[in-house]
Scaffold this motif. Structure first.
Motif, PDB file in Angstrom:
ATOM      1  N   ARG B   7       0.830  -1.205   0.000  1.00  0.00           N
ATOM      2  CA  ARG B   7       0.000   0.000   0.000  1.00  0.00           C
ATOM      3  C   ARG B   7       0.869   1.261   0.000  1.00  0.00           C
ATOM      4  NH1 ARG B   7      -5.397   0.697   1.331  1.00  0.00           N
ATOM      5  NH2 ARG B   7      -5.959   2.803   0.679  1.00  0.00           N
ATOM      6  N   ILE B   8       1.966   1.209   0.761  1.00  0.00           N
ATOM      7  CA  ILE B   8       2.892   2.353   0.794  1.00  0.00           C
ATOM      8  C   ILE B   8       3.468   2.589  -0.605  1.00  0.00           C
ATOM      9  CG2 ILE B   8       5.101   3.198   1.713  1.00  0.00           C
ATOM     10  CD1 ILE B   8       4.401   1.580   4.318  1.00  0.00           C
ATOM     11  N   ILE B   9       3.856   1.486  -1.252  1.00  0.00           N
ATOM     12  CA  ILE B   9       4.415   1.616  -2.610  1.00  0.00           C
ATOM     13  C   ILE B   9       3.368   2.173  -3.572  1.00  0.00           C
ATOM     14  CG2 ILE B   9       5.225   0.249  -4.605  1.00  0.00           C
ATOM     15  CD1 ILE B   9       6.690  -1.524  -2.441  1.00  0.00           C
ATOM     16  N   LYS B  10       2.131   1.699  -3.437  1.00  0.00           N
ATOM     17  CA  LYS B  10       1.061   2.110  -4.340  1.00  0.00           C
ATOM     18  C   LYS B  10       0.628   3.565  -4.095  1.00  0.00           C
ATOM     19  CE  LYS B  10      -3.739   0.773  -5.384  1.00  0.00           C
ATOM     20  NZ  LYS B  10      -4.490   1.546  -4.385  1.00  0.00           N
ATOM     21  N   ASP B  11       0.383   3.922  -2.837  1.00  0.00           N
ATOM     22  CA  ASP B  11      -0.264   5.213  -2.546  1.00  0.00           C
ATOM     23  C   ASP B  11       0.601   6.227  -1.808  1.00  0.00           C
ATOM     24  OD1 ASP B  11      -2.688   4.606  -3.773  1.00  0.00           O
ATOM     25  OD2 ASP B  11      -3.487   3.620  -1.990  1.00  0.00           O
ATOM     26  N   GLY B  12       1.786   5.813  -1.381  1.00  0.00           N
ATOM     27  CA  GLY B  12       2.666   6.763  -0.693  1.00  0.00           C
ATOM     28  C   GLY B  12       3.303   7.722  -1.691  1.00  0.00           C
ATOM     29  N   ALA B 176       6.244  -1.794   8.974  1.00  0.00           N
ATOM     30  CA  ALA B 176       7.010  -1.556   7.739  1.00  0.00           C
ATOM     31  C   ALA B 176       8.216  -0.702   8.116  1.00  0.00           C
ATOM     32  CB  ALA B 176       6.149  -0.844   6.700  1.00  0.00           C
ATOM     33  N   ILE B 177       9.400  -1.209   7.821  1.00  0.00           N
ATOM     34  CA  ILE B 177      10.612  -0.438   8.123  1.00  0.00           C
ATOM     35  C   ILE B 177      11.237   0.003   6.805  1.00  0.00           C
ATOM     36  CG2 ILE B 177      12.884  -0.448   9.246  1.00  0.00           C
ATOM     37  CD1 ILE B 177      11.861  -2.592  11.149  1.00  0.00           C
ATOM     38  N   ILE B 178      11.347   1.300   6.634  1.00  0.00           N
ATOM     39  CA  ILE B 178      11.921   1.835   5.401  1.00  0.00           C
ATOM     40  C   ILE B 178      13.432   1.937   5.566  1.00  0.00           C
ATOM     41  CG2 ILE B 178      12.023   3.836   3.864  1.00  0.00           C
ATOM     42  CD1 ILE B 178       9.106   4.411   4.703  1.00  0.00           C
ATOM     43  N   LYS B 179      14.133   1.227   4.690  1.00  0.00           N
ATOM     44  CA  LYS B 179      15.598   1.218   4.729  1.00  0.00           C
ATOM     45  C   LYS B 179      16.129   2.489   4.070  1.00  0.00           C
ATOM     46  CE  LYS B 179      19.221  -1.926   3.142  1.00  0.00           C
ATOM     47  NZ  LYS B 179      19.366  -3.057   2.199  1.00  0.00           N
ATOM     48  N   GLU B 180      15.576   2.796   2.910  1.00  0.00           N
ATOM     49  CA  GLU B 180      15.935   4.048   2.251  1.00  0.00           C
ATOM     50  C   GLU B 180      14.811   4.489   1.329  1.00  0.00           C
ATOM     51  OE1 GLU B 180      19.568   1.920   0.385  1.00  0.00           O
ATOM     52  OE2 GLU B 180      18.871   3.277  -1.199  1.00  0.00           O
ATOM     53  N   GLY B 185      14.243   6.898  -6.545  1.00  0.00           N
ATOM     54  CA  GLY B 185      14.329   5.446  -6.356  1.00  0.00           C
ATOM     55  C   GLY B 185      13.142   4.818  -5.652  1.00  0.00           C
ATOM     56  N   GLY B 186      12.252   5.651  -5.129  1.00  0.00           N
ATOM     57  CA  GLY B 186      11.111   5.111  -4.386  1.00  0.00           C
ATOM     58  C   GLY B 186      11.508   4.626  -3.001  1.00  0.00           C
ATOM     59  N   VAL B 187      10.672   3.742  -2.463  1.00  0.00           N
ATOM     60  CA  VAL B 187      10.861   3.252  -1.096  1.00  0.00           C
ATOM     61  C   VAL B 187      11.467   1.859  -1.138  1.00  0.00           C
ATOM     62  CG1 VAL B 187       9.626   2.474   0.958  1.00  0.00           C
ATOM     63  CG2 VAL B 187       8.925   4.576  -0.172  1.00  0.00           C
ATOM     64  N   ILE B 188      12.501   1.653  -0.332  1.00  0.00           N
ATOM     65  CA  ILE B 188      13.052   0.297  -0.174  1.00  0.00           C
ATOM     66  C   ILE B 188      12.916  -0.105   1.288  1.00  0.00           C
ATOM     67  CG2 ILE B 188      15.141  -1.132  -0.346  1.00  0.00           C
ATOM     68  CD1 ILE B 188      16.005   0.920  -2.593  1.00  0.00           C
ATOM     69  N   PHE B 189      12.293  -1.258   1.521  1.00  0.00           N
ATOM     70  CA  PHE B 189      12.064  -1.718   2.886  1.00  0.00           C
ATOM     71  C   PHE B 189      13.200  -2.606   3.371  1.00  0.00           C
ATOM     72  CE2 PHE B 189       7.834  -0.909   1.083  1.00  0.00           C
ATOM     73  CZ  PHE B 189       7.318  -0.048   2.039  1.00  0.00           C
TER      74      PHE B 189
END
Lengths: 190, 190
Positions: B7-12, B176-180, B185-189
């Motif tokens: 959901r974070i990837i889709k709507d964040g 959900a832990i966001i690494k970067e 580049g978007g979100v990497i968990f």
């Protein structure tokens, strides 16, 4: 709603200046079991009405709105209070005068989250002078959406908010309406 | 929690300055169905732990905390943010520095609603520098109550909050832990 009225009598505290403190169960500590009964009751009162979204206002309205939303199976949007001068053009905004604090503040909602197809139920914990509720109605109207009605937990019936809202033809359902209250005499419901 | 990460990837929406906007489902518009899955997941992560109360902080923490509380069957208490100078003696108070706004504010909880027998689970939507969470831990400690742990929806793993909290021996569960993250580049968990 008898359960709610009894709880107000049991745990509400009346302070000078027509202040009713219900922070033991409604707006500081939150009795989620009671909120579920409240949510069910709102659903019953708006039975047969199509609702696509619940709108409330931070902070204490959020709790009631979220639990109520489970029964309507719709998302909640909460209006944010702000005193920020520069509000971007991607929000709907209205001005609200606070009864408790005597200040004027802006309330905002992102345009993204209210649109012309929405059928909006407003939920809030208190109704007194009706200014917050009218502000929320403004936001919905600005979006071109439809106001389905307003569900309020406690209405101070001796203030003008209820009449103002009902006079506008809005379906207003308050679960406990206080007719009068005083430190000596306690709370009397309509 | 895969559902949440997707959901974070889709709507964040990622903005400059490590800002992740999730107001489409987490903190302006609230997806209550998602919140129910989040509540269930927190219950699973703290299975077997005795919890008597959930503590959160206004405004956006309230929504998650209320839905989670259904699974723990306990009341929610939310700490209030205030910049009031005169805080009465009947509250626990702590200072918090806001990452988003760069301001220091007080958070308060009535002494009535946190007591020495309480086993408190902290719930919040975001963990970044950890200042709000540490403030909540302060309030619980001041009450002589026990911190059972903290359940966070989104942790910014590249900021120091998670490490600070875990180093204090607090059981921290972030869904959900966001690494970067970056606009490009978007979100990497993690």
């Amino acid at each position: 709603m008898e359960l709610l009225k009894n709880r107000i009598i049991k745990d509400g505290k009346i302070k000078e200046g027509n202040v009713l403190k219900v922070d033991a169960f409604l707006n500081h500590q939150l009795d989620i079991e009671l909120f579920e009964k409240i949510g069910e009751e709102f659903k019953r009162r708006f039975e047969g009405k199509e609702v696509t979204k619940i709108l409330t206002i931070e902070a204490s309205g959020i709790a009631i709105a979220c639990i109520a939303a489970r029964y309507f199976k719709v998302p909640v949007v909460f209006a944010k209070k702000t005193q920020t001068k520069n509000i971007a053009g991607d929000v709907y905004t209205s001005k609200v005068e606070s009864f408790t604090h005597g200040k004027v503040y802006d309330i905002i909602v992102s345009k993204e989250f209210l649109n012309v197809d929405d059928k909006v139920l407003i939920i809030d914990d208190f109704l007194a002078n009706g200014k917050a509720l009218l502000g929320l109605v403004d936001l919905i109207t600005a979006a071109g959406a439809e106001v389905i009605g307003a569900g309020i937990v406690i209405e101070k019936g001796f203030q003008e908010g209820g009449k103002t809202i009902r006079d506008k033809g809005i379906k207003l359902e308050s679960l406990a309406i206080i007719k009068e209250m005083s430190v000596e005499g306690g709370v009397i419901f309509s």
